[in-house]
Design a protein around this motif. Sequence first.
Motif, PDB file in Angstrom:
ATOM      1  N   GLN A 152     -14.804  -4.660   4.414  1.00 22.10           N
ATOM      2  CA  GLN A 152     -15.055  -5.938   5.066  1.00 22.10           C
ATOM      3  C   GLN A 152     -15.920  -6.838   4.191  1.00 22.10           C
ATOM      4  O   GLN A 152     -16.916  -6.397   3.606  1.00 22.10           O
ATOM      5  N   ARG A 167      -9.541  -5.384  -1.160  1.00 17.93           N
ATOM      6  CA  ARG A 167      -8.837  -4.119  -1.421  1.00 17.93           C
ATOM      7  C   ARG A 167      -8.995  -3.765  -2.888  1.00 17.93           C
ATOM      8  O   ARG A 167      -8.798  -4.607  -3.765  1.00 17.93           O
ATOM      9  N   LEU A 181      -7.561   0.095   9.118  1.00 15.50           N
ATOM     10  CA  LEU A 181      -6.809  -1.141   9.293  1.00 15.50           C
ATOM     11  C   LEU A 181      -5.422  -0.887   9.863  1.00 15.50           C
ATOM     12  O   LEU A 181      -4.466  -1.581   9.550  1.00 15.50           O
ATOM     13  N   ILE A 229      -1.623  -1.606   7.189  1.00 16.54           N
ATOM     14  CA  ILE A 229      -2.367  -2.857   7.215  1.00 16.54           C
ATOM     15  C   ILE A 229      -1.451  -3.887   7.839  1.00 16.54           C
ATOM     16  O   ILE A 229      -0.390  -4.166   7.316  1.00 16.54           O
ATOM     17  N   PRO A 266       0.799  -1.231   0.000  1.00 14.06           N
ATOM     18  CA  PRO A 266       0.000   0.000   0.000  1.00 14.06           C
ATOM     19  C   PRO A 266       0.823   1.268   0.000  1.00 14.06           C
ATOM     20  O   PRO A 266       0.322   2.328  -0.347  1.00 14.06           O
ATOM     21  N   THR A 273      -6.815   3.949  -2.461  1.00 12.66           N
ATOM     22  CA  THR A 273      -6.882   2.528  -2.149  1.00 12.66           C
ATOM     23  C   THR A 273      -7.854   2.325  -1.002  1.00 12.66           C
ATOM     24  O   THR A 273      -7.733   2.967   0.040  1.00 12.66           O
ATOM     25  N   ARG A 274      -8.827   1.427  -1.179  1.00 13.88           N
ATOM     26  CA  ARG A 274      -9.812   1.156  -0.135  1.00 13.88           C
ATOM     27  C   ARG A 274      -9.755  -0.303   0.293  1.00 13.88           C
ATOM     28  O   ARG A 274      -9.444  -1.185  -0.502  1.00 13.88           O
ATOM     29  N   GLN A 275     -10.068  -0.524   1.562  1.00 14.01           N
ATOM     30  CA  GLN A 275     -10.209  -1.869   2.111  1.00 14.01           C
ATOM     31  C   GLN A 275     -11.583  -1.970   2.755  1.00 14.01           C
ATOM     32  O   GLN A 275     -11.931  -1.136   3.586  1.00 14.01           O
ATOM     33  N   ASN A 278     -14.357   2.825   3.726  1.00  9.58           N
ATOM     34  CA  ASN A 278     -12.982   2.389   3.951  1.00  9.58           C
ATOM     35  C   ASN A 278     -12.771   2.009   5.409  1.00  9.58           C
ATOM     36  O   ASN A 278     -13.129   2.758   6.320  1.00  9.58           O
ATOM     37  N   ILE A 312     -11.043  -9.401   3.744  1.00  8.91           N
ATOM     38  CA  ILE A 312     -10.933  -8.002   3.331  1.00  8.91           C
ATOM     39  C   ILE A 312     -10.744  -7.936   1.821  1.00  8.91           C
ATOM     40  O   ILE A 312      -9.972  -8.715   1.252  1.00  8.91           O
TER      41      ILE A 312
END
Length: 226
Positions: free
Chosen positions: A203, A192, A217, A140, A18, A199-201, A214, A190
């Motif tokens: 659930q 991504r 994390l 992360i 990331p 950049t998104r993560q 987002n 997760i």
Amino acid sequence: MEANFSNERILVCVYYGPNGERLIRRGCQIANMLKAPLYILTVDLAPFDELDAEKVIYIEQWKKFAESHPSAQFIIKDNEKRPVAKVIAEVARQNHITQIILGQTAQSRWEQITKGSIIHALLHEIPFVDLHIISVSRYIRDEEGLFEKGIRAYLVKSGTEYCLTFSHTKDIEYEGIFFKEVGTDFDNGIFRFMNGWETRQVQVTDGIIRDLKNMDLNKIDLNNTD
């Protein structure tokens, strides 16, 4: 006397994870300030067609970034058996680079591969290029080994939710990497993906994403790059 920055040329060296996006943004800021062209470089020991899905999607994101900025160019050196510092120095000389941006985390990873200090080697190879070592925090974490290796996946919208799928179809809304939780038979984990240049993560529960908000994390690292 006002400095003349017309000859400045910026090279950002990125490694998978990331932090690459952060380094590129920093390089873009410097390039814009100096009105200089920007080059983005990544180096890999393996041939491109042998890279896993996670690495490929990072490369695709970096390419898209470069393509969207007229002054940026993406360079990949795959199947490289030479020390990383020599590859970086070669690219720097070929493109008349004056400033190199390198992430501290990526440096640590590359030093593990090359068994030596990239910084010392670059200072020896190209002593007249300015080096910027950016301290980048990992946001992360997976110190407990909670997630399996990421695999390419897609999101398909279903009502107000999104369904995770591993097949590319015309209905996909997002493409990204899915990190499955260890020890579960269900698609929990997760996902991504890129939303614009962010950049998104998010659930994933039983293959369903109910909210694209987002996640924070900071306590999880899917890319432990120490």
